[in-house]
Design a protein around this motif. Structure first.
Motif, PDB file in Angstrom:
ATOM      1  N   GLU A  99      12.749  13.466  -5.492  1.00 43.82           N
ATOM      2  CA  GLU A  99      11.735  12.532  -5.963  1.00 43.82           C
ATOM      3  C   GLU A  99      11.372  12.694  -7.479  1.00 43.82           C
ATOM      4  O   GLU A  99      11.544  11.596  -8.460  1.00 43.82           O
ATOM      5  N   GLY A 103       3.117   3.529  -5.094  1.00 46.63           N
ATOM      6  CA  GLY A 103       3.836   4.680  -5.808  1.00 46.63           C
ATOM      7  C   GLY A 103       4.986   5.198  -5.256  1.00 46.63           C
ATOM      8  O   GLY A 103       5.728   6.250  -5.816  1.00 46.63           O
ATOM      9  N   GLN A 136       3.534   1.632   3.147  1.00 43.28           N
ATOM     10  CA  GLN A 136       4.451   2.368   2.949  1.00 43.28           C
ATOM     11  C   GLN A 136       3.760   3.897   2.215  1.00 43.28           C
ATOM     12  O   GLN A 136       4.354   4.368   1.211  1.00 43.28           O
ATOM     13  N   GLU A 138       9.539  15.003   9.844  1.00 50.07           N
ATOM     14  CA  GLU A 138       8.397  14.279   9.449  1.00 50.07           C
ATOM     15  C   GLU A 138       7.910  12.874  10.484  1.00 50.07           C
ATOM     16  O   GLU A 138       6.749  12.511  10.374  1.00 50.07           O
ATOM     17  N   ASP A 147      -2.073   2.179  -4.920  1.00 48.82           N
ATOM     18  CA  ASP A 147      -2.233   3.576  -4.573  1.00 48.82           C
ATOM     19  C   ASP A 147      -3.203   4.371  -4.781  1.00 48.82           C
ATOM     20  O   ASP A 147      -4.565   3.653  -4.885  1.00 48.82           O
ATOM     21  N   LYS A 150       2.816   8.222 -10.443  1.00 48.92           N
ATOM     22  CA  LYS A 150       4.001   7.670  -9.880  1.00 48.92           C
ATOM     23  C   LYS A 150       3.925   6.241  -9.787  1.00 48.92           C
ATOM     24  O   LYS A 150       5.027   5.537 -10.299  1.00 48.92           O
ATOM     25  N   SER A 179       6.519   5.276  12.581  1.00 42.26           N
ATOM     26  CA  SER A 179       6.174   3.841  12.327  1.00 42.26           C
ATOM     27  C   SER A 179       5.740   3.007  13.738  1.00 42.26           C
ATOM     28  O   SER A 179       4.824   2.540  13.750  1.00 42.26           O
ATOM     29  N   VAL A 217      -6.703   6.083   7.967  1.00 36.60           N
ATOM     30  CA  VAL A 217      -6.638   5.349   6.653  1.00 36.60           C
ATOM     31  C   VAL A 217      -6.043   3.788   7.006  1.00 36.60           C
ATOM     32  O   VAL A 217      -6.510   2.841   6.620  1.00 36.60           O
ATOM     33  N   LEU A 249       4.101  14.267  -0.505  1.00 39.71           N
ATOM     34  CA  LEU A 249       5.293  15.283  -0.070  1.00 39.71           C
ATOM     35  C   LEU A 249       4.597  16.672   0.336  1.00 39.71           C
ATOM     36  O   LEU A 249       5.184  17.226   0.995  1.00 39.71           O
ATOM     37  N   PHE A 307       5.749   0.310   7.545  1.00 41.26           N
ATOM     38  CA  PHE A 307       7.075   1.058   7.474  1.00 41.26           C
ATOM     39  C   PHE A 307       6.442   2.703   7.205  1.00 41.26           C
ATOM     40  O   PHE A 307       7.238   3.432   7.778  1.00 41.26           O
ATOM     41  N   THR A 308       5.016   2.813   7.216  1.00 50.32           N
ATOM     42  CA  THR A 308       4.737   4.191   7.147  1.00 50.32           C
ATOM     43  C   THR A 308       4.793   4.736   8.465  1.00 50.32           C
ATOM     44  O   THR A 308       4.637   4.181   9.602  1.00 50.32           O
ATOM     45  N   ASN A 309       5.336   5.838   8.304  1.00 48.57           N
ATOM     46  CA  ASN A 309       5.772   6.670   9.737  1.00 48.57           C
ATOM     47  C   ASN A 309       4.487   7.703  10.202  1.00 48.57           C
ATOM     48  O   ASN A 309       3.573   7.728   9.400  1.00 48.57           O
ATOM     49  N   VAL A 358      -0.170   9.931   3.263  1.00 44.91           N
ATOM     50  CA  VAL A 358      -1.391  10.630   3.210  1.00 44.91           C
ATOM     51  C   VAL A 358      -1.292  12.027   2.604  1.00 44.91           C
ATOM     52  O   VAL A 358      -0.513  12.833   3.642  1.00 44.91           O
ATOM     53  N   ILE A 384       0.861  -1.333  -0.150  1.00 45.29           N
ATOM     54  CA  ILE A 384       0.163   0.018  -0.074  1.00 45.29           C
ATOM     55  C   ILE A 384       0.969   1.071   0.066  1.00 45.29           C
ATOM     56  O   ILE A 384       1.709   1.318   1.056  1.00 45.29           O
TER      57      ILE A 384
HETATM   58  P1  NAD Z   1       5.326   9.216  -0.781  1.00 44.52           P
HETATM   59  O1  NAD Z   1       4.829  10.734  -0.670  1.00 44.52           O
HETATM   60  O2  NAD Z   1       5.915   9.029  -2.219  1.00 44.52           O
HETATM   61  O3  NAD Z   1       3.921   8.372  -0.671  1.00 44.52           O
HETATM   62  C1  NAD Z   1       4.094   7.030  -1.067  1.00 44.52           C
HETATM   63  C2  NAD Z   1       2.822   6.592  -1.893  1.00 44.52           C
HETATM   64  O4  NAD Z   1       1.480   6.755  -0.920  1.00 44.52           O
HETATM   65  C3  NAD Z   1       2.604   7.853  -2.844  1.00 44.52           C
HETATM   66  O5  NAD Z   1       2.531   7.372  -4.167  1.00 44.52           O
HETATM   67  C4  NAD Z   1       0.989   8.106  -2.485  1.00 44.52           C
HETATM   68  O6  NAD Z   1       0.147   8.502  -3.464  1.00 44.52           O
HETATM   69  C5  NAD Z   1       0.666   7.014  -1.729  1.00 44.52           C
HETATM   70  N1  NAD Z   1      -0.730   7.067  -0.863  1.00 44.52           N
HETATM   71  C6  NAD Z   1      -1.076   8.235  -0.194  1.00 44.52           C
HETATM   72  N2  NAD Z   1      -2.424   7.847   0.449  1.00 44.52           N
HETATM   73  C7  NAD Z   1      -2.636   6.791   0.337  1.00 44.52           C
HETATM   74  C8  NAD Z   1      -3.531   5.785   0.461  1.00 44.52           C
HETATM   75  N3  NAD Z   1      -4.829   6.143   1.276  1.00 44.52           N
HETATM   76  N4  NAD Z   1      -3.686   4.661  -0.006  1.00 44.52           N
HETATM   77  C9  NAD Z   1      -2.572   4.067  -0.720  1.00 44.52           C
HETATM   78  N5  NAD Z   1      -1.454   4.941  -1.164  1.00 44.52           N
HETATM   79  C10 NAD Z   1      -1.496   6.246  -0.727  1.00 44.52           C
HETATM   80  O7  NAD Z   1       6.085   9.055   0.368  1.00 44.52           O
HETATM   81  P2  NAD Z   1       7.671   8.365   0.544  1.00 44.52           P
HETATM   82  O8  NAD Z   1       8.556   9.517   0.919  1.00 44.52           O
HETATM   83  O9  NAD Z   1       8.095   7.497  -0.540  1.00 44.52           O
HETATM   84  O10 NAD Z   1       7.843   7.535   1.873  1.00 44.52           O
HETATM   85  C11 NAD Z   1       6.781   6.528   1.952  1.00 44.52           C
HETATM   86  C12 NAD Z   1       6.307   6.319   3.431  1.00 44.52           C
HETATM   87  O11 NAD Z   1       7.215   5.581   4.045  1.00 44.52           O
HETATM   88  C13 NAD Z   1       6.077   7.531   4.418  1.00 44.52           C
HETATM   89  O12 NAD Z   1       5.037   7.220   5.299  1.00 44.52           O
HETATM   90  C14 NAD Z   1       7.456   7.588   4.921  1.00 44.52           C
HETATM   91  O13 NAD Z   1       7.250   8.294   6.443  1.00 44.52           O
HETATM   92  C15 NAD Z   1       7.708   6.094   5.177  1.00 44.52           C
HETATM   93  N6  NAD Z   1       9.336   5.813   5.532  1.00 44.52           N
HETATM   94  C16 NAD Z   1       9.360   5.222   6.496  1.00 44.52           C
HETATM   95  C17 NAD Z   1      10.844   4.991   6.917  1.00 44.52           C
HETATM   96  C18 NAD Z   1      11.208   4.155   7.965  1.00 44.52           C
HETATM   97  O14 NAD Z   1      12.337   4.166   8.559  1.00 44.52           O
HETATM   98  N7  NAD Z   1      10.034   3.431   8.556  1.00 44.52           N
HETATM   99  C19 NAD Z   1      11.581   5.542   6.189  1.00 44.52           C
HETATM  100  C20 NAD Z   1      11.249   6.353   4.941  1.00 44.52           C
HETATM  101  C21 NAD Z   1      10.084   6.531   4.686  1.00 44.52           C
END
Ligand code: NAD
Ligand code: G6P
Ligand code: MN
Length: 432
Positions: A284, A10, A84, A109, A37, A44, A149, A125, A90, A145-147, A87, A7
């Protein structure tokens, strides 16, 4: 045949994930990866989905990458779900970082006001995702992995009742990857023990003879050695402070132990080149230009500029360790169960665990000193208030979370930051 659903497919991090699965294909024979996505991330998703398929097509393995905006279709019968997503993408992170900084508070973040708002947007979500999983893939593991986290993982396990969830972060991975060399060792010669919360854990290290080397590593902590993610400014730690604890803090502790230096540096960067989020938006965009190249079929080096580099080491290894019942050491967010006695047993902590078919079993850490314990309990309370506010949409509880967060200046200014963020993120905060 193993089905993976990702999830937030993109994300620019997806090629990392694919590379991790390719590397492990022989032990983890997956057949399908569904990248999910939303409308705003469609472009993306398509670009990264095509690259992901090209990466598989360059291997002898027959794996299908399917991109979709239909989450239910992706979750149906999935074995592992990885999350990952961001919402509001960026652009929402830019607001999380800019608004607090304009009030001379840290915008980051996962820390400070911005991190709390990321949780407010994400938790509703995540609730829907877990509801879908209950219906469509009741036996699946959720690898988050979503922060932020740790906070998101706590919401999933404690509030939405999905026990088969493990939270991940690349910070411990990067530490174990780069730190040993500063004392002329390999990670395989050392015994690492981590405990704390996500982005707020400490670790200690022993050599093959059981002799503690934490103190030696502390002496090198202010050197640039690659042991800290790219997004964290290396403000100096006080060696006296760290030696007194005899623990190695994580990179994010700089925001707490060297708060003033970190805030001043963030403001300086912000005035010079914009927030980290704005800079990452440019990174990005250039990454996606690279991903579009139809001849590219490997993960490009440029992805290493992102702070999340190597997260797939954690994600893919964790999935493989569950699937193959490996019983290996990994640092993940999971339920405490007494491993850190000064926190509740049902709290989610980030800790050294053994990962097997049962999931994560934390390795008991034991008593914390007064300094660590006090800080940890405040941070856990902040996390709990953040989750309550996100679930209830209650302004007073949100103010509690803001007031107890060590990085937020209490009082009128805190209220202003809260109010402004509530307005700009209104679209993503149906609960408030
Ligand atoms: P990003 O802004 O590219 O978002 C990733 C994707 O999520 C996007 O394509 C977006 O359209 C999609 N999205 C948004 N809402 C959604 C939903 N309701 N359902 C499905 N998809 C949805 O983000 P990123 O910079 O690639 O980072 C991705 C995530 O990973 C973030 O939450 C970030 O904080 C996290 N992250 C975690 C770590 C860690 O150590 N745990 C490290 C880096 C990034
Ligand atoms: C770090 C962390 C992540 C963090 C990310 C930010 O290493 O572990 O949790 O949010 O990288 O990276 P970015 O490049 O997006 O600022
Ligand atoms: Mn992290």
């Amino acid at each position: 045949a193993i089905k993976i659903a990702t999830i937030g497919g993109g994300s620019s991090y997806t090629p990392e994930l694919i590379e991790g699965f390719i590397k492990r294909y022989k032990e983890l024979p997956i057949s399908e990866i569904w990248l999910v996505d939303v409308e705003d991330g469609k472009e993306k998703l398509e670009i990264v989905g095509r690259l992901a398929q090209r990466m598989w097509d360059a291997t002898p393995y027959n794996v299908k990458v399917i991109t979709t905006l239909n989450r239910k279709e992706a979750l149906k019968d999935a074995d592992f779900v990885t999350t990952q997503f961001r919402v509001g993408l960026l652009d929402a992170r830019i607001k999380d970082e800019r608004i607090p900084l304009l009030h001379r508070m840290l915008g980051q973040e996962t820390n400070g006001a911005g991190g709390m708002f990321k949780a407010f947007r994400t938790i509703p979500v995540m609730k829907e995702i877990v509801e879908d999983m209950k219906e469509l893939c009741p036996d699946a593991w959720l690898i988050n992995f979503t922060n932020p986290s740790g906070i998101i993982t706590e919401a999933v396990i404690k509030h939405f009742g999905w026990k088969k969830c493990i939270g991940l972060c690349n910070v411990p991975v990067i530490a174990m990857m780069n730190e040993p060399k500063v004392i002329g060792k390999q990670v395989s010669e050392l015994n690492y023990q981590f405990a704390g919360l996500n982005h707020f854990h400490w670790h200690k290290v022993f050599d093959e003879d059981g002799i503690e080397v934490t103190g030696q590593l502390i002496d090198h902590i202010n050197e640039k050695n690659g042991g800290t993610p790219a997004n964290i400014y290396l403000a100096e730690f006080s060696l006296e402070l760290l030696h007194s604890m005899n623990l190695l803090p994580c990179g994010y502790h700089r925001y707490y132990y060297s708060e003033k230096e970190m805030l001043e540096h963030s403001i300086e960067e912000f005035e010079k080149g914009g927030t980290r989020a704005e800079q990452m938006k440019e990174v990005e965009a250039s990454l996606f230009e690279i991903y579009k190249n139809p001849n590219l079929n490997v993960k490009p080096e440029e992805l290493q500029k992102r702070g999340g580099a190597y997260y797939s080491e954690a994600a893919c290894e964790c999935i493989s360790a569950i699937y193959n019942n490996k019983g290996i050491h990994m640092v993940v967010s999971t339920q405490n169960n007494g491993a850190i006695p000064c926190l509740n047993s049902d709290s989610i902590i980030e800790i050294s665990c053994l990962i097997s078919a049962k999931g994560a079993t934390p390795i008991a850490w034991g008593k914390m000193g007064a300094f660590e314990k006090g800080h940890l309990q405040i941070m856990k309370a902040m996390e709990e208030c953040t989750i309550s506010a996100a679930l209830l949409g209650d302004y007073g509880v949100a103010l509690q979370a803001f007031t107890i967060n060590p990085l937020i200046q209490k009082g009128g200014e805190a209220k202003k930051v809260l109010d402004e963020l509530l307005v700009v993120h209104e679209k993503y905060l149906p609960q408030f």
